[in-house]
Design a protein around this motif. Structure first.
Motif, PDB file in Angstrom:
ATOM      1  N   VAL A 170      -6.414   4.290   4.725  1.00 28.24           N
ATOM      2  CA  VAL A 170      -6.578   5.640   3.846  1.00 28.24           C
ATOM      3  C   VAL A 170      -5.350   6.560   3.876  1.00 28.24           C
ATOM      4  O   VAL A 170      -4.968   7.215   2.900  1.00 28.24           O
ATOM      5  CB  VAL A 170      -7.580   6.661   4.830  1.00 28.24           C
ATOM      6  N   VAL A 171      -4.432   6.393   4.931  1.00 25.69           N
ATOM      7  CA  VAL A 171      -2.914   7.046   5.058  1.00 25.69           C
ATOM      8  C   VAL A 171      -2.292   6.490   3.763  1.00 25.69           C
ATOM      9  O   VAL A 171      -1.700   7.225   3.050  1.00 25.69           O
ATOM     10  CB  VAL A 171      -2.404   6.512   6.147  1.00 25.69           C
ATOM     11  N   ASP A 172      -2.434   5.247   3.330  1.00 25.45           N
ATOM     12  CA  ASP A 172      -1.863   4.646   2.149  1.00 25.45           C
ATOM     13  C   ASP A 172      -2.328   5.314   0.920  1.00 25.45           C
ATOM     14  O   ASP A 172      -1.411   5.729  -0.036  1.00 25.45           O
ATOM     15  CB  ASP A 172      -1.671   3.027   2.005  1.00 25.45           C
ATOM     16  N   VAL A 173      -3.771   5.348   0.760  1.00 25.88           N
ATOM     17  CA  VAL A 173      -4.090   5.895  -0.185  1.00 25.88           C
ATOM     18  C   VAL A 173      -3.677   7.288  -0.855  1.00 25.88           C
ATOM     19  O   VAL A 173      -3.197   7.762  -1.786  1.00 25.88           O
ATOM     20  CB  VAL A 173      -5.502   5.903  -0.668  1.00 25.88           C
ATOM     21  N   PHE A 174      -3.577   8.316   0.301  1.00 26.73           N
ATOM     22  CA  PHE A 174      -3.382   9.452   0.292  1.00 26.73           C
ATOM     23  C   PHE A 174      -1.723   9.774   0.152  1.00 26.73           C
ATOM     24  O   PHE A 174      -1.149  10.611  -0.560  1.00 26.73           O
ATOM     25  CB  PHE A 174      -3.867  10.458   1.388  1.00 26.73           C
ATOM     26  N   HIS A 175      -1.007   8.918   0.756  1.00 23.18           N
ATOM     27  CA  HIS A 175       0.461   8.879   0.799  1.00 23.18           C
ATOM     28  C   HIS A 175       0.769   8.568  -0.634  1.00 23.18           C
ATOM     29  O   HIS A 175       1.764   9.229  -1.306  1.00 23.18           O
ATOM     30  CB  HIS A 175       1.212   7.976   1.767  1.00 23.18           C
ATOM     31  N   ARG A 184      -0.905  12.799   6.363  1.00 20.44           N
ATOM     32  CA  ARG A 184      -1.286  13.097   7.793  1.00 20.44           C
ATOM     33  C   ARG A 184      -2.295  14.261   7.892  1.00 20.44           C
ATOM     34  O   ARG A 184      -2.847  13.989   8.961  1.00 20.44           O
ATOM     35  CB  ARG A 184       0.323  13.828   8.245  1.00 20.44           C
ATOM     36  N   ARG A 185      -2.454  14.979   6.955  1.00 20.93           N
ATOM     37  CA  ARG A 185      -3.648  15.905   7.176  1.00 20.93           C
ATOM     38  C   ARG A 185      -4.854  15.152   7.077  1.00 20.93           C
ATOM     39  O   ARG A 185      -5.674  15.462   8.030  1.00 20.93           O
ATOM     40  CB  ARG A 185      -3.533  16.907   5.682  1.00 20.93           C
ATOM     41  N   GLU A 186      -5.145  14.412   6.262  1.00 12.96           N
ATOM     42  CA  GLU A 186      -6.340  13.353   6.115  1.00 12.96           C
ATOM     43  C   GLU A 186      -6.599  12.838   7.347  1.00 12.96           C
ATOM     44  O   GLU A 186      -7.542  12.633   7.772  1.00 12.96           O
ATOM     45  CB  GLU A 186      -6.263  12.310   5.061  1.00 12.96           C
TER      46      GLU A 186
END
Length: 429
Positions: A170-175, A184-186
């Protein structure tokens, strides 16, 4: 490719996840298993592509790419369904599709995720990875609060590799899509629901390091991930292991469509039969079998909306299908043990008369091994069911191919196939 994510998704996920694992204090053995769980998390991703197209009447690559940014909130989920389901269908068909998804969405999602995760775990085992890696892949979509799929496992019962991998994904998708602040927010917003708060806290500490983000967003991330591998374990890739790897990835490829199920295995069988008739030695035949198993790996980058289309392809769709040969060449050329197979993967749709693709090679520019696989590939395609027609009898398929001897097909290869079929007792004259 099969998840529709920007190039390097799993590499970046590995960079994120291993740093989190180190921050948590995992030992070297656990970090090694985590490293490969992260890189191989999507091993089973091709197995639900056709079902997504069937259920949602949509392009599976776009669907998968966008779905990774969807959370649990009903407006968000409903908005995703309305913006992706049946957009090219008639109004009545689209309405029925959306209603079915809304009414049965939970069970549909469970089915799709279970198929992907179980298949991924099976392939990891076939690739000889330890059970920790297989279980890490199998539980990738479980959530900390028990609201995930397919088992609804909760809390510490979820393998730690899975908990880290889900966060890193999820971090990679949003970053990649929206930048560091969004990633970071997600992570914070899903802490305690999707994500283990302990793991989110570790990620937050990692996220304070500027070099972490600088490498993640740079072209150097792939080499950085190679250097990140815990070095306490070495696997000798002997000939038998290379065979197992080729067979495992053939399963990944053939799982993408019900019409290609078993295709790579059959092409390998027919290619080996032709090679035997032509007098290739065992080493050459073994190499050829691997090439046949991997020749269509580039189809992972083609949507099932195109691969399984029952009617004629338009120009754009046909161009997308033709590109799979270059995808195959690119993928195989990146793997040291299979680099010599890359040109076969890239050229198996070339023709002797120069009217093939992707490069329009002709005559002697097409090697003998490629010619063998081309004959085996077309023969299997003709004698198996396809979305646009049923399987042909062997005699009809051989008649069609004989008409193209010297233009599309090498006469020696086709004659070797004929002799091989006679030995199989197909009744082919």
């Amino acid at each position: 490719m099969t998840e529709g994510q920007p190039v390097g998704h799993c590499v970046r996920v590995c960079w994120i996840g291993v740093h989190v694992g180190r921050e948590l204090g995992l030992d070297d053995a656990a970090l090694w298993e985590l490293y490969y769980t992260l890189l191989l998390k999507d091993l089973g991703c091709s197995s639900n592509a056709a079902r997504i197209c069937q259920l949602y009447l949509t392009d599976d690559l776009t669907f998968k790419r966008d779905f990774k940014s969807v959370g649990d909130r009903l407006p968000q989920v409903l908005g995703f369904v309305l913006s992706h389901a049946g957009l090219k269908a008639g109004l009545a068909q689209r309405f029925r599709t959306v209603i079915n998804i809304v009414q049965n969405g939970g069970e549909i999602a469970r089915e799709l995720i279970e198929t992907r995760c179980q298949r991924g775990a099976e392939i990891a085992r076939q690739l000889r990875f330890p059970e920790g890696v297989a279980l890490g892949i199998q539980a990738l979509d479980e959530h900390w609060n028990g609201g995930g799929k397919p088992m609804g496992t909760a809390g510490a019962d979820i393998p730690v590799y899975s908990r880290i991998a889900l966060l890193a994904q999820v971090v990679d998708v949003f970053h990649t899509g929206a930048g560091e602040a969004a990633a970071r927010r997600e992570a914070r917003e899903r802490s305690g629901t999707w994500f283990d708060p302990w793991i989110v806290e570790a990620f937050e500490r990692v996220a304070e390091r500027r070099t972490f983000w600088e490498t993640l967003g740079s072209d150097a991330v792939e080499s950085a991930v190679f250097a990140l591998e815990p070095a306490q374990r070495i696997e000798l890739a002997d000939e038998d292991y290379l065979d197992d790897i080729a067979a495992a990835f053939a399963r990944v490829v053939d799982s993408k469509s019900p019409y290609t199920s078993g295709h790579s295995d059959r092409v390998a069988f027919f290619a080996d039969m032709i090679a035997e008739e032509m007098g290739l030695d065992e080493a050459g035949r073994r190499r050829l079998r691997r090439a046949a198993l991997l020749h269509d790996i580039g189809k992972l980058g083609v949507s099932n909306e195109i691969l399984d289309k029952p009617g004629k392809l338009d120009d754009a769709e046909f161009a997308a299908v033709r590109h799979h040969a270059l995808y195959s060449e690119t993928i195989l050329s990146r793997i040291g043990a299979f680099q010599d197979l890359a040109r076969i993967g890239g050229a198996h749709h070339e023709r002797l008369d120069g009217k093939g693709y992707p490069r329009g090679l002709m005559g002697d520019a097409i090697g003998r091994e490629t010619r063998i696989i081309s004959v085996a590939d077309v023969f299997d395609a003709l004698t198996a069911d396809r979305p646009y027609r049923p399987a042909m009898p062997v005699s009809k398929a051989m008649g069609i191919m004989t008409a193209d001897v010297g233009t599309a097909f090498d006469p020696d290869c086709l004659e070797a196939l004929r002799r091989g079929l006679e030995r199989l007792g197909t009744g082919q004259p």
